[in-house]
Design an enzyme around this catalytic site. Structure first.
Site, PDB file in Angstrom:
ATOM      1  N   MET A   1      43.806  44.231  28.879  1.00  0.00           N
ATOM      2  CA  MET A   1      44.175  43.326  29.972  1.00  0.00           C
ATOM      3  C   MET A   1      45.604  42.891  29.694  1.00  0.00           C
ATOM      4  O   MET A   1      45.879  41.737  29.343  1.00  0.00           O
ATOM      5  CB  MET A   1      43.195  42.140  30.007  1.00  0.00           C
ATOM      6  CG  MET A   1      41.817  42.553  30.527  1.00  0.00           C
ATOM      7  SD  MET A   1      40.510  41.404  30.100  1.00  0.00           S
ATOM      8  CE  MET A   1      40.097  42.019  28.474  1.00  0.00           C
TER       9      MET A   1
ATOM     10  N   GLY B   1      39.854  37.488  31.752  1.00  0.00           N
ATOM     11  CA  GLY B   1      40.608  36.476  31.030  1.00  0.00           C
ATOM     12  C   GLY B   1      39.761  35.638  30.099  1.00  0.00           C
ATOM     13  O   GLY B   1      40.234  35.197  29.066  1.00  0.00           O
TER      14      GLY B   1
ATOM     15  N   ASP C   1      31.514  44.669  33.534  1.00  0.00           N
ATOM     16  CA  ASP C   1      32.046  43.747  32.530  1.00  0.00           C
ATOM     17  C   ASP C   1      32.196  42.354  33.107  1.00  0.00           C
ATOM     18  O   ASP C   1      33.006  42.142  34.017  1.00  0.00           O
ATOM     19  CB  ASP C   1      33.413  44.294  32.057  1.00  0.00           C
ATOM     20  CG  ASP C   1      33.972  43.499  30.892  1.00  0.00           C
ATOM     21  OD1 ASP C   1      33.300  42.588  30.396  1.00  0.00           O
ATOM     22  OD2 ASP C   1      35.111  43.810  30.494  1.00  0.00           O
ATOM     23  N   GLY C   2      31.391  41.424  32.567  1.00  0.00           N
ATOM     24  CA  GLY C   2      31.522  40.018  32.939  1.00  0.00           C
ATOM     25  C   GLY C   2      30.233  39.429  33.475  1.00  0.00           C
ATOM     26  O   GLY C   2      29.666  39.945  34.437  1.00  0.00           O
TER      27      GLY C   2
ATOM     28  N   HIS D   1      32.802  46.598  22.442  1.00  0.00           N
ATOM     29  CA  HIS D   1      33.826  46.382  23.471  1.00  0.00           C
ATOM     30  C   HIS D   1      34.861  45.385  22.943  1.00  0.00           C
ATOM     31  O   HIS D   1      34.517  44.295  22.485  1.00  0.00           O
ATOM     32  CB  HIS D   1      33.148  45.845  24.731  1.00  0.00           C
ATOM     33  CG  HIS D   1      34.036  45.648  25.903  1.00  0.00           C
ATOM     34  ND1 HIS D   1      34.378  46.673  26.771  1.00  0.00           N
ATOM     35  CD2 HIS D   1      34.663  44.545  26.384  1.00  0.00           C
ATOM     36  CE1 HIS D   1      35.158  46.203  27.729  1.00  0.00           C
ATOM     37  NE2 HIS D   1      35.354  44.903  27.510  1.00  0.00           N
TER      38      HIS D   1
ATOM     39  N   GLY E   1      29.182  39.705  26.449  1.00  0.00           N
ATOM     40  CA  GLY E   1      29.710  38.894  25.354  1.00  0.00           C
ATOM     41  C   GLY E   1      28.766  37.769  25.017  1.00  0.00           C
ATOM     42  O   GLY E   1      27.958  37.858  24.083  1.00  0.00           O
ATOM     43  N   SER E   2      28.820  36.694  25.809  1.00  0.00           N
ATOM     44  CA  SER E   2      28.003  35.501  25.517  1.00  0.00           C
ATOM     45  C   SER E   2      26.523  35.823  25.435  1.00  0.00           C
ATOM     46  O   SER E   2      25.818  35.283  24.572  1.00  0.00           O
ATOM     47  CB  SER E   2      28.222  34.417  26.576  1.00  0.00           C
ATOM     48  OG  SER E   2      29.279  34.714  27.425  1.00  0.00           O
TER      49      SER E   2
ATOM     50  N   MET F   1      44.032  40.843  25.366  1.00  0.00           N
ATOM     51  CA  MET F   1      44.644  40.017  26.423  1.00  0.00           C
ATOM     52  C   MET F   1      46.032  39.567  25.994  1.00  0.00           C
ATOM     53  O   MET F   1      46.245  39.238  24.824  1.00  0.00           O
ATOM     54  CB  MET F   1      43.783  38.785  26.681  1.00  0.00           C
ATOM     55  CG  MET F   1      42.351  39.108  27.057  1.00  0.00           C
ATOM     56  SD  MET F   1      41.472  37.607  27.501  1.00  0.00           S
ATOM     57  CE  MET F   1      39.816  38.268  27.751  1.00  0.00           C
TER      58      MET F   1
ATOM     59  N   MET G   1      34.890  45.210  37.132  1.00  0.00           N
ATOM     60  CA  MET G   1      34.847  43.833  36.625  1.00  0.00           C
ATOM     61  C   MET G   1      33.937  42.990  37.512  1.00  0.00           C
ATOM     62  O   MET G   1      34.082  42.986  38.744  1.00  0.00           O
ATOM     63  CB  MET G   1      36.251  43.208  36.608  1.00  0.00           C
ATOM     64  CG  MET G   1      37.254  43.867  35.675  1.00  0.00           C
ATOM     65  SD  MET G   1      36.767  43.867  33.934  1.00  0.00           S
ATOM     66  CE  MET G   1      36.568  42.111  33.596  1.00  0.00           C
TER      67      MET G   1
ATOM     68  N   SER H   1      30.783  42.473  23.703  1.00  0.00           N
ATOM     69  CA  SER H   1      32.218  42.141  23.690  1.00  0.00           C
ATOM     70  C   SER H   1      32.480  41.171  22.545  1.00  0.00           C
ATOM     71  O   SER H   1      31.934  40.059  22.531  1.00  0.00           O
ATOM     72  CB  SER H   1      32.617  41.487  25.012  1.00  0.00           C
ATOM     73  OG  SER H   1      33.857  40.814  24.835  1.00  0.00           O
TER      74      SER H   1
ATOM     75  N   ASP I   1      38.263  43.293  23.708  1.00  0.00           N
ATOM     76  CA  ASP I   1      39.065  42.752  24.807  1.00  0.00           C
ATOM     77  C   ASP I   1      40.458  42.342  24.335  1.00  0.00           C
ATOM     78  O   ASP I   1      40.608  41.380  23.575  1.00  0.00           O
ATOM     79  CB  ASP I   1      38.359  41.537  25.409  1.00  0.00           C
ATOM     80  CG  ASP I   1      37.185  41.932  26.286  1.00  0.00           C
ATOM     81  OD1 ASP I   1      37.362  42.809  27.146  1.00  0.00           O
ATOM     82  OD2 ASP I   1      36.091  41.354  26.121  1.00  0.00           O
TER      83      ASP I   1
ATOM     84  N   HIS J   1      39.475  47.476  25.942  1.00  0.00           N
ATOM     85  CA  HIS J   1      39.769  47.056  27.313  1.00  0.00           C
ATOM     86  C   HIS J   1      41.101  46.315  27.302  1.00  0.00           C
ATOM     87  O   HIS J   1      41.194  45.194  26.804  1.00  0.00           O
ATOM     88  CB  HIS J   1      38.625  46.141  27.776  1.00  0.00           C
ATOM     89  CG  HIS J   1      38.792  45.571  29.144  1.00  0.00           C
ATOM     90  ND1 HIS J   1      37.982  44.564  29.623  1.00  0.00           N
ATOM     91  CD2 HIS J   1      39.666  45.856  30.151  1.00  0.00           C
ATOM     92  CE1 HIS J   1      38.352  44.254  30.853  1.00  0.00           C
ATOM     93  NE2 HIS J   1      39.367  45.011  31.195  1.00  0.00           N
TER      94      HIS J   1
HETATM   95  C1  DX5 Z   1      36.530  39.256  30.523  1.00  0.00           C
HETATM   96  C2  DX5 Z   1      36.260  40.303  29.473  1.00  0.00           C
HETATM   97  C3  DX5 Z   1      34.811  40.522  29.232  1.00  0.00           C
HETATM   98  C4  DX5 Z   1      34.085  39.270  28.841  1.00  0.00           C
HETATM   99  C5  DX5 Z   1      32.618  39.449  28.812  1.00  0.00           C
HETATM  100  O1  DX5 Z   1      37.884  39.131  30.706  1.00  0.00           O
HETATM  101  O2  DX5 Z   1      36.827  41.538  29.817  1.00  0.00           O
HETATM  102  O3  DX5 Z   1      34.593  41.594  28.315  1.00  0.00           O
HETATM  103  O4  DX5 Z   1      34.507  38.802  27.608  1.00  0.00           O
HETATM  104  O5  DX5 Z   1      32.077  38.242  28.383  1.00  0.00           O
HETATM  105  P1  DX5 Z   1      30.803  37.602  29.073  1.00  0.00           P
HETATM  106  O6  DX5 Z   1      29.695  38.581  28.886  1.00  0.00           O
HETATM  107  O7  DX5 Z   1      30.617  36.335  28.310  1.00  0.00           O
HETATM  108  O8  DX5 Z   1      31.122  37.386  30.521  1.00  0.00           O
HETATM  109 ZN    ZN Z   2      36.228  43.426  28.745  1.00  0.00          ZN
END
Ligand code: DX5
Ligand code: ZN
Length: 232
Positions: A72, A146, A176-177, A37, A198-199, A41, A141, A12, A39, A70
């Site tokens: 949101m 967020g 995801d998450g 991916h 992501g992280s 928002m 999720m 992500s 994101d 994705h």
């Molecule tokens: C959350 C996002 C995810 C998120 C994943 O709202 O949809 O894609 O960024 O990040 P990590 O892996 O750091 O939870």
């Molecule tokens: Zn996402």
């Protein structure tokens, strides 16, 4: 996009350097990412704002593989065409984003993109059965959407039931998450094939020092594949 249930790692870019998206996308793909991916928002459906279709169009040429967008955002429908024109391969909308998810999924398919449905942790599988014919992906999720870097919320039971409901249909299960080498195995065993992280992918690296991205991607993939018995 040919359908496969093989494990796919989807970094992500929410955890990437926002001033360097092009180089970050190239770096994670060079380091072994399967999908990228993205994101989106809106500060309304979720309490954070990222970017819109113009940024997606700008990063598209820097992604060789699948651009997994994705959304949101609420409403979704007025923006579908824009994200499709930006080059999204998959467009995922949230079940909770409006009263007409069936129409939204129809519109995504009509735009030429693959259609994804995201479910917040508090949303059950009621209603998914009625949408199966319109779906290419379901995103379960494992955090409340967020923000990146949140703690994993275990959705094993939901993923298992979804996997059984999908049967032989060519529908991906994405999670995801909070995905790390510690949390990926249980989700892969439950039936997830697209692992967003992501992280856990971007930590320790940068566009100038991308090798940690590769180490992180390999660690998540090995943990997931090990759990489902793929020789690694
Ligand atoms: C959350 C996002 C995810 C998120 C994943 O709202 O949809 O894609 O960024 O990040 P990590 O892996 O750091 O939870
Ligand atoms: Zn996402």
């Amino acid at each position: 996009m040919t359908f496969s249930r093989a494990i796919k790692i989807a970094p992500s870019i929410l955890a990437a350097d926002f001033a360097n998206f092009g180089a970050e996308c190239r770096a994670v793909e060079d380091q072994g990412a399967d999908w990228v991916h993205v994101d989106v928002m809106d500060g309304h459906f979720v309490p954070n704002i990222t970017f819109g279709p113009a940024t997606c169009a700008a990063i598209r040429p820097h992604i060789r593989g699948v651009m997994d967008v994705h959304l949101m955002i609420a409403p979704v429908d007025p923006y579908i065409e824009g994200f499709a024109k930006a080059g999204a391969d998959v467009i995922t909308a949230h079940m909770e984003a409006g009263p007409h998810i069936h129409r939204t999924l129809q519109a995504i398919r009509a735009s030429g993109a693959k259609a994804g449905l995201a479910l917040n942790p508090g949303t059950g599988l009621d209603g998914v059965e009625n949408l199966l014919g319109l779906l290419d992906l379901v995103c379960v999720m494992t955090v409340n959407p967020g923000f990146g870097g949140q703690n994993f919320i275990d959705m094993t039971d939901k993923v298992q039931r979804l996997r059984a409901m999908i049967g032989a249909r060519p529908i991906h299960i994405e999670i995801d998450g909070g995905i790390t080498p510690d949390t990926a195995p249980v989700m892969a065993r439950a039936g997830a094939d697209v692992l967003v992280a992501g992280s856990a992918v971007f930590k320790g690296g940068s566009v100038d020092t991308p090798a940690p991205y590769g180490d992180n991607i390999r660690a998540i993939r090995a943990a997931a594949e090990g759990a489902i018995g793929v020789a690694v």
